[in-house]
Design a protein around this motif. Structure first.
Motif, PDB file in Angstrom:
ATOM      1  N   CYS A  62      -4.765   6.569  -1.652  1.00 55.48           N
ATOM      2  CA  CYS A  62      -3.855   5.438  -1.516  1.00 55.48           C
ATOM      3  C   CYS A  62      -4.266   4.338  -2.475  1.00 55.48           C
ATOM      4  O   CYS A  62      -5.378   4.359  -3.030  1.00 55.48           O
ATOM      5  CB  CYS A  62      -3.780   4.910  -0.082  1.00 55.48           C
ATOM      6  SG  CYS A  62      -5.289   4.148   0.564  1.00 55.48           S
ATOM      7  N   ILE A  63      -3.353   3.401  -2.671  1.00 53.67           N
ATOM      8  CA  ILE A  63      -3.621   2.256  -3.530  1.00 53.67           C
ATOM      9  C   ILE A  63      -2.932   1.030  -2.946  1.00 53.67           C
ATOM     10  O   ILE A  63      -1.814   1.132  -2.426  1.00 53.67           O
ATOM     11  CB  ILE A  63      -3.138   2.520  -4.974  1.00 53.67           C
ATOM     12  CG1 ILE A  63      -3.560   1.383  -5.899  1.00 53.67           C
ATOM     13  CG2 ILE A  63      -1.621   2.723  -5.024  1.00 53.67           C
ATOM     14  CD1 ILE A  63      -3.388   1.716  -7.385  1.00 53.67           C
ATOM     15  N   SER A  64      -3.622  -0.101  -2.989  1.00 52.44           N
ATOM     16  CA  SER A  64      -3.000  -1.388  -2.683  1.00 52.44           C
ATOM     17  C   SER A  64      -2.569  -1.967  -4.012  1.00 52.44           C
ATOM     18  O   SER A  64      -3.415  -2.255  -4.871  1.00 52.44           O
ATOM     19  CB  SER A  64      -3.992  -2.326  -1.979  1.00 52.44           C
ATOM     20  OG  SER A  64      -4.244  -1.896  -0.674  1.00 52.44           O
ATOM     21  N   ARG A  65      -1.280  -2.123  -4.196  1.00 54.11           N
ATOM     22  CA  ARG A  65      -0.764  -2.483  -5.512  1.00 54.11           C
ATOM     23  C   ARG A  65      -1.134  -3.893  -5.921  1.00 54.11           C
ATOM     24  O   ARG A  65      -1.186  -4.206  -7.111  1.00 54.11           O
ATOM     25  CB  ARG A  65       0.745  -2.276  -5.561  1.00 54.11           C
ATOM     26  CG  ARG A  65       1.131  -0.829  -5.326  1.00 54.11           C
ATOM     27  CD  ARG A  65       2.629  -0.579  -5.424  1.00 54.11           C
ATOM     28  NE  ARG A  65       3.384  -1.460  -4.583  1.00 54.11           N
ATOM     29  CZ  ARG A  65       4.242  -2.369  -5.047  1.00 54.11           C
ATOM     30  NH1 ARG A  65       4.434  -2.510  -6.344  1.00 54.11           N
ATOM     31  NH2 ARG A  65       4.904  -3.140  -4.213  1.00 54.11           N
ATOM     32  N   SER A  66      -1.407  -4.766  -4.965  1.00 51.07           N
ATOM     33  CA  SER A  66      -1.713  -6.153  -5.302  1.00 51.07           C
ATOM     34  C   SER A  66      -3.074  -6.308  -5.957  1.00 51.07           C
ATOM     35  O   SER A  66      -3.257  -7.179  -6.812  1.00 51.07           O
ATOM     36  CB  SER A  66      -1.636  -7.018  -4.041  1.00 51.07           C
ATOM     37  OG  SER A  66      -2.532  -6.530  -3.064  1.00 51.07           O
ATOM     38  N   THR A 120       0.835  -1.195   0.000  1.00 51.16           N
ATOM     39  CA  THR A 120       0.000   0.000   0.000  1.00 51.16           C
ATOM     40  C   THR A 120       0.875   1.253   0.000  1.00 51.16           C
ATOM     41  O   THR A 120       1.780   1.393   0.815  1.00 51.16           O
ATOM     42  CB  THR A 120      -0.928   0.006   1.224  1.00 51.16           C
ATOM     43  OG1 THR A 120      -1.885  -1.046   1.079  1.00 51.16           O
ATOM     44  CG2 THR A 120      -1.667   1.327   1.354  1.00 51.16           C
ATOM     45  N   ILE A 121       0.579   2.121  -0.930  1.00 53.54           N
ATOM     46  CA  ILE A 121       1.275   3.396  -1.057  1.00 53.54           C
ATOM     47  C   ILE A 121       0.242   4.510  -1.000  1.00 53.54           C
ATOM     48  O   ILE A 121      -0.799   4.426  -1.674  1.00 53.54           O
ATOM     49  CB  ILE A 121       2.055   3.493  -2.374  1.00 53.54           C
ATOM     50  CG1 ILE A 121       3.053   2.329  -2.496  1.00 53.54           C
ATOM     51  CG2 ILE A 121       2.768   4.838  -2.481  1.00 53.54           C
ATOM     52  CD1 ILE A 121       4.164   2.328  -1.483  1.00 53.54           C
ATOM     53  N   GLY A 122       0.527   5.541  -0.227  1.00 52.53           N
ATOM     54  CA  GLY A 122      -0.407   6.646  -0.101  1.00 52.53           C
ATOM     55  C   GLY A 122       0.220   7.968  -0.481  1.00 52.53           C
ATOM     56  O   GLY A 122       1.434   8.143  -0.397  1.00 52.53           O
ATOM     57  N   TRP A 123      -0.627   8.883  -0.916  1.00 52.27           N
ATOM     58  CA  TRP A 123      -0.220  10.263  -1.169  1.00 52.27           C
ATOM     59  C   TRP A 123      -0.833  11.152  -0.099  1.00 52.27           C
ATOM     60  O   TRP A 123      -2.006  10.973   0.265  1.00 52.27           O
ATOM     61  CB  TRP A 123      -0.674  10.729  -2.548  1.00 52.27           C
ATOM     62  CG  TRP A 123       0.191  10.276  -3.665  1.00 52.27           C
ATOM     63  CD1 TRP A 123      -0.016   9.212  -4.487  1.00 52.27           C
ATOM     64  CD2 TRP A 123       1.423  10.879  -4.087  1.00 52.27           C
ATOM     65  NE1 TRP A 123       1.010   9.114  -5.395  1.00 52.27           N
ATOM     66  CE2 TRP A 123       1.903  10.130  -5.173  1.00 52.27           C
ATOM     67  CE3 TRP A 123       2.163  11.983  -3.662  1.00 52.27           C
ATOM     68  CZ2 TRP A 123       3.087  10.432  -5.840  1.00 52.27           C
ATOM     69  CZ3 TRP A 123       3.341  12.284  -4.318  1.00 52.27           C
ATOM     70  CH2 TRP A 123       3.794  11.526  -5.394  1.00 52.27           C
ATOM     71  N   PHE A 124      -0.046  12.113   0.354  1.00 51.28           N
ATOM     72  CA  PHE A 124      -0.464  13.021   1.405  1.00 51.28           C
ATOM     73  C   PHE A 124      -0.056  14.430   0.996  1.00 51.28           C
ATOM     74  O   PHE A 124       0.777  14.604   0.098  1.00 51.28           O
ATOM     75  CB  PHE A 124       0.218  12.641   2.732  1.00 51.28           C
ATOM     76  CG  PHE A 124      -0.088  11.245   3.170  1.00 51.28           C
ATOM     77  CD1 PHE A 124       0.586  10.168   2.611  1.00 51.28           C
ATOM     78  CD2 PHE A 124      -1.072  10.986   4.101  1.00 51.28           C
ATOM     79  CE1 PHE A 124       0.296   8.864   2.988  1.00 51.28           C
ATOM     80  CE2 PHE A 124      -1.376   9.693   4.488  1.00 51.28           C
ATOM     81  CZ  PHE A 124      -0.697   8.632   3.919  1.00 51.28           C
TER      82      PHE A 124
END
Length: 128
Positions: A50-54, A33-37
């Motif tokens: 955010c996005i869960s790449r899987s 999981t990668i998020g932008w803030f």
């Protein structure tokens, strides 16, 4: 903790678009999981998306839903934030951060906001 690098910020007029990129300082992401803030001057840092790449699960803050799109490029180990219809209130320093393997959602975004250390970020300035 995985080190991430943001790029793509700049100055744009209201209504314009920008595309931000987040990449791992190594060659690939360790986290799912990668998020932008973002943090505007004088304001608290807030979660944007955010996005869960899987499985490509995504989450958007209400203020950006319908205008911003987060995506994952597995081939290039990059998570992008496409920002359209930008408004002056989108002006802020934007940061990306990792959320381990916790699924993307408001929960992990809240946890990530408690981090002490943030990268340099990339500045987005929207003029009216």
């Amino acid at each position: 903790e995985e080190q991430l690098v943001e790029s793509g910020g700049g100055l744009v007029q209201a209504g314009g678009s920008l595309r931000l990129s987040c990449s791992a300082s190594g060659s690939t992401f360790d986290d799912d999981t990668i998020g932008w803030f973002r943090q505007a001057p004088g304001k608290e840092r807030e979660g944007v998306a955010c996005i869960s790449r899987s499985d490509n699960t995504t989450y958007y803050a209400k203020s950006v839903k319908g205008r911003f799109t987060i995506s994952s490029d597995h081939a290039n180990s990059r998570v992008s934030l496409q920002m359209n219809s930008l408004k002056p209130e989108d002006t802020a320093a934007y940061y990306c951060a990792a959320g381990g393997r916790v699924p993307c959602g408001i929960g992990i975004m809240t946890i990530i906001l408690m981090k002490d250390y943030w990268g340099q970020g990339t500045q987005v300035t929207v003029s009216s």
